[in-house]
Design an enzyme around this catalytic site. Sequence first.
Site, PDB file in Angstrom:
ATOM      1  N   GLU A 606      34.239  42.525  41.711  1.00 27.90           N
ATOM      2  CA  GLU A 606      32.990  42.327  40.983  1.00 27.90           C
ATOM      3  C   GLU A 606      31.858  42.594  41.971  1.00 27.90           C
ATOM      4  O   GLU A 606      31.980  42.280  43.165  1.00 27.90           O
ATOM      5  CB  GLU A 606      32.900  40.912  40.414  1.00 27.90           C
ATOM      6  CG  GLU A 606      34.044  40.526  39.485  1.00 27.90           C
ATOM      7  CD  GLU A 606      34.174  41.448  38.275  1.00 27.90           C
ATOM      8  OE1 GLU A 606      33.137  41.963  37.807  1.00 27.90           O
ATOM      9  OE2 GLU A 606      35.318  41.643  37.811  1.00 27.90           O
ATOM     10  N   HIS A 742      36.312  39.536  33.695  1.00 28.43           N
ATOM     11  CA  HIS A 742      35.211  39.864  34.609  1.00 28.43           C
ATOM     12  C   HIS A 742      35.145  38.957  35.823  1.00 28.43           C
ATOM     13  O   HIS A 742      34.120  38.929  36.517  1.00 28.43           O
ATOM     14  CB  HIS A 742      33.866  39.897  33.880  1.00 28.43           C
ATOM     15  CG  HIS A 742      33.775  40.999  32.872  1.00 28.43           C
ATOM     16  ND1 HIS A 742      33.964  42.319  33.192  1.00 28.43           N
ATOM     17  CD2 HIS A 742      33.549  40.959  31.530  1.00 28.43           C
ATOM     18  CE1 HIS A 742      33.843  43.062  32.096  1.00 28.43           C
ATOM     19  NE2 HIS A 742      33.608  42.246  31.067  1.00 28.43           N
TER      20      HIS A 742
END
Length: 781
Positions: A606, A742
């Site tokens: 990320e 995510h």
Amino acid sequence: MAAPQLQLPPDYYLTHFRDLLAVLHSRYHSVLLPQHLQLIETFQQLPITAQRQWVRLLNRKGLVFALKDVEYVEVPDQAAAVAKLLQAGLLDKPSSDEDLADWLQRANKEHLLALVELASGAANPALPLLKKSSTKPQIQQYIEQHQLLTPASIQLWSEQHGELVALRAQTELQYLYFLYFGRFETSLTAFTLRDLGILPGSGFKQEFQARYTDRDQALAAFAYARLKPELQSLQQGWKSLDLLAQEAALRQWQQQMLEWPEPLDERTRLQREALCTALGRLTEKLLTHASADVALVDDAHRQRAALTQLAIGFYQQSASYPASERLLRLYYANRSDPQMAEALQQQLQQMLENPSCDDELWFARDFASRKLQQKPTSDLTDFLRSAATITLDELYLGQTERGAVHFYRQQGYQAFHAENELWLSLFGLLLWQPLFESEQSAIYNEFERRPRDLSSGEFYRRQQPLIEQQLALLADPAVAVKQLLKTYSAQFQKANAVFSWHPDLATMLPLLVHGAPAGVLAKIIRQMTQDFRRCSSGFPDLLLARESAAGTPEIQLVELKAVGDSLRRNQLTRLMSLRELGFAVSLMQVQWWQSPDRVYVVIDVETTGGKAENDRITDIAAYKVQYGDIIDEFSSLVNPQRRIPYFIQKLTGITNDMVASAPLFSEIAAKLTEFIGDSIFVAHNVNFDYGFVRAELGRCGYPLQLPKFCTVVQMRRAYPGLASYSLGKLAQQFDIPLHNHHRAAADARATVELLKLIQAKTVVGVVEPEAMADEVLEAHR
């Protein structure tokens, strides 16, 4: 924030042009004609504002300009400057065919439509209607088809839309540029690129000699330099011409050849041969299409015969390969004609007894054995059939050489992807002085990075004593290696146009020099000095080395051919020549397999944004997978040393507070590098994750170069036709848990499951490494 614009010094362009004229007047005065001297004198007598205006126009693309588009601060009174240029004959009103063609090509759609309105109304109101929605090419075609662009119509357009001017003295100016640059140029862009740091000067020499001292030689060379872009224009537009137009163009070139000057130096002779060979190839293309179009003329047979003679005529103007090959093939195809049969025998005998190069000799031998002695297969076919097979992991698809290097290193070899660069580097480092530093070096300005005579035999003839002195070093490998490494250290990374600085060069050169058969390297390098154009390419892909019982390196050269690759004539010639010279040379056919022992590292990151060069990683997770099982794992939040954008915080759930106390990437880089090792890098949309990890590791001094495996691409192949291949949708489709989408750990864990699904659909062919090694070693014996 926009980057600041580069502020050029006052009279920047004018200063460069004046410097150029000074060099030409002092160094090339003896090869200038009266019109060239007159141009220089005319320019020098102009007021400075007129000089500035003309030089600024010279540095723009095109010949025709609207004055309102070429206003400059340094020319406060443009009208007066243009008046002086018109009076001096350096500008004029657009009138020539070249002027009109230039304007038509570069005018925008609005200007073209305005011309159509003016010209059609004045010339022929009954012209078919042109839609205003027409594209620019359609408008250009309309103007040409109805002959609307004339000196009168462009003058009318100029009166209503702004005064136009056209550059003059272009032929004279191009000759001046040619003397300086040695090639056909239309501007001084090189100076600007140098000053911007894009094209720095070579720095090889400070004092330069004249490129030409004989006027006739210079004029002849210039004539052929101008022909090259003309032929390129014909080649680019070839498919747009019908057959009759193609033949007409070739017949026109045939007539023009009668007026070509005699080449007076070797480089110009080679340029002439290249032009003739290219024209011959265009004629053969036309011959092929015309043969299929029997309605082209009443007598199709006569038409084919005429085109055959036209092609032969072009090829006969070139005395060397590859024109000689094309001639031989044409004679053979028409051998039912007694004259052609006789020409076939004469041409073949010439190529066998006095070949222009090794390529020609090998082709002639092969042609004679196949066509005339009825040998069932060609040398190329025989050579391919003799090739053994090397089996590589399919992850190296598209990176064949890298995969082969990895394979051979596993077998205990020192292995390198060498190809032409190794031999070019040996050539360049051994002959650095005659190439770049001697007074006789054919480098004539600061922009040239290799001698201009290298493509012809002039390089060897001009500097034979110095070249032979350097070649003599190769008689003692230890002395040669010492000198090569000394030059390598002194000149490292200096830009040149002979070779590039291979990262393994300092390791490969000693292996090659010590492992080559005695006396052979000097012969190869000498051939390169005498015919660099033909002898500098086609070398095998790999250099392999192992230590012999005597402690010296034993080297092998390997050419790789994967499915879809072709072995070019020059490659075949080089391989057979190297084998005749005593090198161990192998051709290896490549087949692909998938190893069940692969170790994969499945990674997800990320980040603070989408650009690896600017943004940073905030979260990283990696799972090491073998035989479908996770055998190790690594994860960490990362302090990106910058704020995380709000929308990314909402997407990932990673806040600035969460990463405030996390380690910097530099603090986990060593551990991550050790964890990854030499595994296969797997990710969903792998280029994104790989790019970020490589960038972050690179900033910490850890290079990353691994095979990549993209689960997006592989899922498309293994499971085609799905509505979406996003990680979230695939997880839903295949019931893969994804509870914290995510976040790096969750996404990487889901990607592991995708990898398993892909492997379940993949057919695995297992080849024992020992069997592969035996096969390869046997091929080298």
